[in-house]
Write a protein that holds these residues in place. Structure first.
Motif, PDB file in Angstrom:
ATOM      1  N   ALA A   1       0.841  -1.196   0.000  1.00 59.38           N
ATOM      2  CA  ALA A   1       0.000   0.000   0.000  1.00 59.38           C
ATOM      3  C   ALA A   1       0.874   1.243   0.000  1.00 59.38           C
ATOM      4  N   VAL A   2       0.417   2.274  -0.708  1.00 60.54           N
ATOM      5  CA  VAL A   2       1.093   3.575  -0.724  1.00 60.54           C
ATOM      6  C   VAL A   2       0.047   4.629  -0.417  1.00 60.54           C
ATOM      7  N   VAL A   3       0.279   5.422   0.633  1.00 62.28           N
ATOM      8  CA  VAL A   3      -0.681   6.437   1.060  1.00 62.28           C
ATOM      9  C   VAL A   3      -0.197   7.815   0.622  1.00 62.28           C
TER      10      VAL A   3
ATOM     11  N   THR B   1      -2.616   4.847   7.516  1.00 58.94           N
ATOM     12  CA  THR B   1      -3.821   5.360   6.853  1.00 58.94           C
ATOM     13  C   THR B   1      -3.730   6.870   6.611  1.00 58.94           C
ATOM     14  N   THR B   2      -2.652   7.487   7.084  1.00 61.42           N
ATOM     15  CA  THR B   2      -2.414   8.910   6.841  1.00 61.42           C
ATOM     16  C   THR B   2      -0.951   9.099   6.426  1.00 61.42           C
ATOM     17  N   THR B   3      -0.620  10.307   6.007  1.00 64.74           N
ATOM     18  CA  THR B   3       0.755  10.620   5.604  1.00 64.74           C
ATOM     19  C   THR B   3       1.526  11.281   6.739  1.00 64.74           C
ATOM     20  N   ASP B   4       1.043  11.151   7.977  1.00 63.34           N
ATOM     21  CA  ASP B   4       1.654  11.868   9.091  1.00 63.34           C
ATOM     22  C   ASP B   4       3.105  11.441   9.347  1.00 63.34           C
ATOM     23  N   LYS B   5       3.445  10.176   9.094  1.00 57.86           N
ATOM     24  CA  LYS B   5       4.819   9.726   9.336  1.00 57.86           C
ATOM     25  C   LYS B   5       5.803  10.407   8.384  1.00 57.86           C
ATOM     26  N   VAL B   6       5.400  10.550   7.128  1.00 57.38           N
ATOM     27  CA  VAL B   6       6.254  11.222   6.156  1.00 57.38           C
ATOM     28  C   VAL B   6       6.368  12.704   6.491  1.00 57.38           C
ATOM     29  N   GLU B   7       5.243  13.331   6.834  1.00 57.61           N
ATOM     30  CA  GLU B   7       5.256  14.748   7.150  1.00 57.61           C
ATOM     31  C   GLU B   7       6.028  15.018   8.441  1.00 57.61           C
ATOM     32  N   SER B   8       5.966  14.081   9.374  1.00 55.67           N
ATOM     33  CA  SER B   8       6.737  14.214  10.601  1.00 55.67           C
ATOM     34  C   SER B   8       8.234  14.140  10.302  1.00 55.67           C
ATOM     35  N   ALA B   9       8.620  13.225   9.411  1.00 54.76           N
ATOM     36  CA  ALA B   9      10.021  13.101   9.014  1.00 54.76           C
ATOM     37  C   ALA B   9      10.492  14.364   8.299  1.00 54.76           C
ATOM     38  N   HIS B  10       9.602  14.939   7.484  1.00 59.82           N
ATOM     39  CA  HIS B  10       9.936  16.177   6.782  1.00 59.82           C
ATOM     40  C   HIS B  10      10.144  17.322   7.768  1.00 59.82           C
TER      41      HIS B  10
END
Length: 272
Positions: free
Chosen positions: A4-6, A98-107
């Motif tokens: 899966a890609v969110v 189910t959200t992009t929060d992990k990527v945005e947190s890393a950013h």
């Protein structure tokens, strides 16, 4: 290939995911979808909260708000249901993403380490390197806790005997809560939605209830490999008990960029 890609609803990103990961399930970030719908709902019906389940019921509740209903139908219910609605997404092994929060947190973390946008290549390189080392140490610490820390609910319990020290501590706790749920739903699969089995790759409540009834442990091979990772040693970077890490590819890319720079930039980089 990821299962899966969110993403958010960025058109370019959606098209790229389809081309690069054609066999993956492309899902949309629930937070972004919720924010978009809320921005349309609030001006129409104010702050009143309406909780509904099912597309037909949604249309019934909002039929007196035709403009809002048209927006929800055109952007979600009729177009994106398989990418956002639980009836479809709960059949995808998204490993709780189910959200992009992990990527945005890393950013956000990266921006904090960089400090500002005025640093040169060498400063930014060092900052990213320090950030990665910091993250590596944090992950290594969680691995250590998963191996060494044993909470009282797992002690002398045959159900978890094969899982202790062999999987993620957070996921072991999730299995514990599923076992508690199994006390309510029992071993009848009709009472259990089996979502955790399909989305997390771990035994669901009804499966665990059967094991408890039979007095059998949860086998480690019944857990998805992602949750069984408790070290970095099996990532292909170990050779003869020592780290075998190369940066030749990165150095080649830097040399290529350096060769295309003007004389002043070359001197500046060399001085760094």
């Amino acid at each position: 290939m990821p299962k899966a890609v969110v993403t958010d609803q960025n058109i370019a990103l959606m098209n790229a995911v389809t081309k690069v990961f054609p066999s993956s399930n492309a899902l949309f970030c629930r937070y972004h979808i919720t924010t978009n719908v809320r921005s349309q709902v609030k001006p129409t019906i104010g702050t009143k909260q309406v909780e509904v389940e099912g597309a037909k019921l949604v249309k019934k509740v909002y039929e007196k708000y035709p403009a809002l209903l048209k927006y929800i139908e055109s952007t979600i219910l009729d177009q994106l249901n398989e990418k956002i609605v639980c009836a479809w997404t709960d059949n995808v092994q998204d490993l709780e993403n189910t959200t992009t929060d992990k990527v945005e947190s890393a950013h956000a973390s990266l921006k904090n380490w960089l400090g500002n946008s005025k640093g040169d290549l060498c400063y930014d390189w060092d900052s990213v390197n320090i950030m990665i080392k910091h993250q590596h140490n944090e992950i290594q610490t969680t691995f250590g806790r998963s191996i060494t820390v044993l909470e009282h609910q797992f002690k002398d319990n045959i159900l978890y005997s094969q899982l202790i020290s062999n999987m993620s501590r957070s996921e072991l706790n999730y299995i514990f809560h599923e076992a508690k749920q199994g006390e309510t739903v029992g071993s009848v699969s009709e009472k259990c939605d089996c979502t955790t089995l399909k989305t997390y790759g771990i035994p669901c409540a009804c499966v665990i209830a059967k094991m408890v009834k039979l007095g059998e442990p949860i086998r480690i091979d019944e857990v998805f490999p992602h949750w069984k990772r408790t070290s970095f040693e099996d990532d292909g970077c170990m050779e003869g008990g020592k780290l075998n890490i190369s940066i030749l590819t990165e150095l080649k890319a830097i040399q290529e960029i350096f060769s295309k720079a003007d004389e002043n930039m070359k001197l500046h980089i060399k001085e760094q």
